[in-house]
Design a protein around this motif. Structure first.
Motif, mmCIF file in Angstrom:
data_model
loop_
_atom_site.group_PDB
_atom_site.id
_atom_site.type_symbol
_atom_site.label_atom_id
_atom_site.label_comp_id
_atom_site.label_asym_id
_atom_site.label_seq_id
_atom_site.Cartn_x
_atom_site.Cartn_y
_atom_site.Cartn_z
ATOM 1 N N THR A 83 0.949 -1.046 0.006
ATOM 2 C CA THR A 83 -0.003 -0.127 0.027
ATOM 3 C C THR A 83 0.909 1.213 -0.141
ATOM 4 O O THR A 83 1.128 1.824 0.943
ATOM 5 C CB THR A 83 -0.827 -0.044 1.230
ATOM 6 N N LEU A 84 1.157 1.545 -1.000
ATOM 7 C CA LEU A 84 2.467 2.630 -1.385
ATOM 8 C C LEU A 84 2.032 3.621 -2.005
ATOM 9 O O LEU A 84 1.294 3.746 -3.095
ATOM 10 C CB LEU A 84 3.556 1.955 -1.987
ATOM 11 N N PHE A 85 2.654 5.011 -1.494
ATOM 12 C CA PHE A 85 2.261 6.185 -2.251
ATOM 13 C C PHE A 85 3.493 6.829 -2.626
ATOM 14 O O PHE A 85 4.467 6.920 -1.873
ATOM 15 C CB PHE A 85 1.617 7.320 -1.006
ATOM 16 N N SER A 100 -2.597 11.066 -7.848
ATOM 17 C CA SER A 100 -3.771 9.948 -8.430
ATOM 18 C C SER A 100 -3.796 8.755 -7.617
ATOM 19 O O SER A 100 -3.040 8.501 -6.962
ATOM 20 C CB SER A 100 -3.237 9.748 -9.892
ATOM 21 N N LEU A 101 -5.071 8.337 -7.749
ATOM 22 C CA LEU A 101 -5.450 6.923 -6.815
ATOM 23 C C LEU A 101 -5.806 5.989 -7.851
ATOM 24 O O LEU A 101 -6.393 5.932 -8.790
ATOM 25 C CB LEU A 101 -6.771 7.419 -6.087
ATOM 26 N N ALA A 102 -5.120 4.607 -7.562
ATOM 27 C CA ALA A 102 -5.718 3.471 -8.259
ATOM 28 C C ALA A 102 -7.009 3.226 -8.288
ATOM 29 O O ALA A 102 -7.607 2.880 -7.182
ATOM 30 C CB ALA A 102 -4.690 2.327 -7.851
ATOM 31 N N GLU A 103 -7.550 3.158 -9.519
ATOM 32 C CA GLU A 103 -9.032 2.406 -9.584
ATOM 33 C C GLU A 103 -9.286 1.363 -8.745
ATOM 34 O O GLU A 103 -10.699 0.852 -8.552
ATOM 35 C CB GLU A 103 -9.703 2.688 -10.973
ATOM 36 N N SER A 140 0.389 13.415 -12.409
ATOM 37 C CA SER A 140 0.180 13.958 -11.257
ATOM 38 C C SER A 140 1.622 14.112 -10.613
ATOM 39 O O SER A 140 2.639 13.504 -11.025
ATOM 40 C CB SER A 140 -0.708 13.180 -10.384
ATOM 41 N N ASP A 141 1.757 14.572 -9.356
ATOM 42 C CA ASP A 141 2.828 14.407 -8.465
ATOM 43 C C ASP A 141 2.970 13.295 -7.470
ATOM 44 O O ASP A 141 3.992 13.189 -6.745
ATOM 45 C CB ASP A 141 2.986 16.009 -7.735
ATOM 46 N N GLY A 142 1.869 12.773 -7.379
ATOM 47 C CA GLY A 142 1.824 11.444 -6.313
ATOM 48 C C GLY A 142 0.852 10.513 -6.860
ATOM 49 O O GLY A 142 -0.187 10.789 -7.546
ATOM 50 N N ALA A 143 1.302 9.135 -6.656
ATOM 51 C CA ALA A 143 0.404 8.062 -6.939
ATOM 52 C C ALA A 143 0.250 6.967 -6.015
ATOM 53 O O ALA A 143 1.103 6.489 -5.433
ATOM 54 C CB ALA A 143 0.884 7.439 -8.278
ATOM 55 N N LEU A 144 -0.884 6.729 -5.739
ATOM 56 C CA LEU A 144 -1.134 5.530 -4.783
ATOM 57 C C LEU A 144 -1.381 4.148 -5.509
ATOM 58 O O LEU A 144 -2.423 4.239 -6.408
ATOM 59 C CB LEU A 144 -2.596 5.946 -3.947
ATOM 60 N N LEU A 145 -0.504 3.431 -5.203
ATOM 61 C CA LEU A 145 -0.806 1.975 -5.794
ATOM 62 C C LEU A 145 -0.836 0.892 -4.574
ATOM 63 O O LEU A 145 -0.496 1.029 -3.553
ATOM 64 C CB LEU A 145 0.431 1.596 -6.518
ATOM 65 N N THR A 146 -1.739 -0.242 -4.997
ATOM 66 C CA THR A 146 -1.864 -1.257 -3.955
ATOM 67 C C THR A 146 -1.665 -2.350 -4.444
ATOM 68 O O THR A 146 -1.500 -2.629 -5.659
ATOM 69 C CB THR A 146 -3.327 -1.269 -3.347
ATOM 70 N N GLY A 147 -1.747 -3.639 -3.831
ATOM 71 C CA GLY A 147 -1.340 -4.845 -4.073
ATOM 72 C C GLY A 147 -0.316 -5.037 -4.987
ATOM 73 O O GLY A 147 0.891 -4.533 -4.937
ATOM 74 N N ASP A 148 -0.493 -6.107 -6.034
ATOM 75 C CA ASP A 148 0.986 -6.465 -6.632
ATOM 76 C C ASP A 148 1.374 -5.275 -7.543
ATOM 77 O O ASP A 148 2.360 -5.075 -7.552
ATOM 78 C CB ASP A 148 0.452 -7.482 -7.831
#
Ligand SMILES: C=C(O[C@@H]1C=C(C(=O)O)C=C[C@H]1O)C(=O)O
Length: 282
Positions: A83-85, A100-103, A140-148
């Motif tokens: 769960t990384l930003f 930006s946020l992962a859908e 964007s200047d930041g991105a939230l990604l989760t999981g694999d």
């Protein structure tokens, strides 16, 4: 009665719970439906899944519709490594920027928003995008990604020396609240609790049994995880050492703290209560 449809998050995190079922070590007359968390949330809430892991925030938004199955969650105490930003600047310097946020995520999206509001006190604009680091960072200047997706992106950041700050949200949440973070819960429809209670009891027991068998077969699961993602062995071993599948008192407390902040940020309409299958509802 139609065959049960059971959701399975299509990330490494679900392998220990489903491995024994997928390998036929336990038999269950049900169809496993794989998808990203937000896809499973949607299928369950529209009545197309009977049992599924649901993003913990979606439970809070739909608690009258759901009953939590005991003994199961996807949670972690502190660092979780998926769960990384990712950001071009330190988080505290992002005021006024686009993020930006992962859908594919719901629980971690709310976690990030809560941390911006109550921990960092930084205002940003959010946009939801497909979970691809380059695409998100182009916008964007930041991105939230989760999981694999988060684990693979982090691997790239390390290997290609991409100039991003990487913030582990589970770690920050623990610094902020002292609590674990519960990302997902397994749920059934509350309307099924009477007429299909035998089936629910059976599936609940089988999932618990499958989890125990899976946790006793970690070398096989780690080998499968390597094949599935190509990630290095130490990364996968470390990942499975951080993630937990229990639903104990500390998970319950942590969830209520998370829901409290989500409520304060206007991200849920009321502070949720935990309705667990087999426990009386006050
Ligand atoms: C820790 C994780 O848990 C996941 C995160 C979820 C979410 O953000 O909605 C939902 C289910 C879990 O698969 C992760 O995979 O990042």
């Amino acid at each position: 009665m139609s065959r049960l449809r059971i959701g399975q998050v299509d990330y490494l995190n679900c392998l220990p719970v489903y491995h024994a079922l997928e390998e036929g070590l336990l038999s269950l007359d049900a169809e496993l439906v794989k998808g990203a968390p937000t896809c499973l949330n949607k299928l369950f809430l529209q009545g197309d899944l009977d049992v599924t892991p649901i993003s913990s925030i979606e439970y809070a938004r739909n608690m009258d519709y759901c009953l939590i199955l005991p003994g199961l969650s996807i949670s972690a105490k502190g660092r979780v490594s998926n769960t990384l930003f990712f950001s071009k600047l330190p988080v505290t310097e992002l005021e006024g920027r686009n993020v930006s946020l992962a859908e594919t995520s719901a629980a971690s999206v709310v976690l990030l928003k809560v941390l911006f509001d109550h921990y960092y006190h930084v205002d940003v604009q959010f946009e939801t995008l497909s979970p691809e680091l380059d695409h998100m960072m182009a916008w964007s200047d930041g991105a939230l990604l989760t999981g694999d997706d988060a684990m693979l992106a982090y691997q790239r950041v390390k290997e290609e020396h991409l100039p991003y700050h990487v913030t582990d949200l589970g770690e920050v949440w623990q610094e902020f609240t002292g609590e674990k973070m519960v990302y997902a819960l397994w749920v059934v429809r509350s309307s099924d609790s009477n007429d299909r209670s035998d089936k629910i009891a059976k599936i609940s027991n089988i999932l618990l049994e499958s989890k125990i068998m899976g946790l006793n077969r970690m070398p096989a699961i780690i080998a499968q995880a390597r094949k599935q993602t190509g990630l290095p062995l130490p990364v996968i071993e470390d990942y499975f050492a951080t993630i937990s599948y229990d639903f104990d008192e500390s998970c319950r407390r942590a969830l209520l703290v998370y829901y409290d902040y989500a409520y304060k940020s206007g991200l849920i309409d009321e502070r949720a209560k935990l309705h667990v299958w087999g426990e009386s509802v006050e």
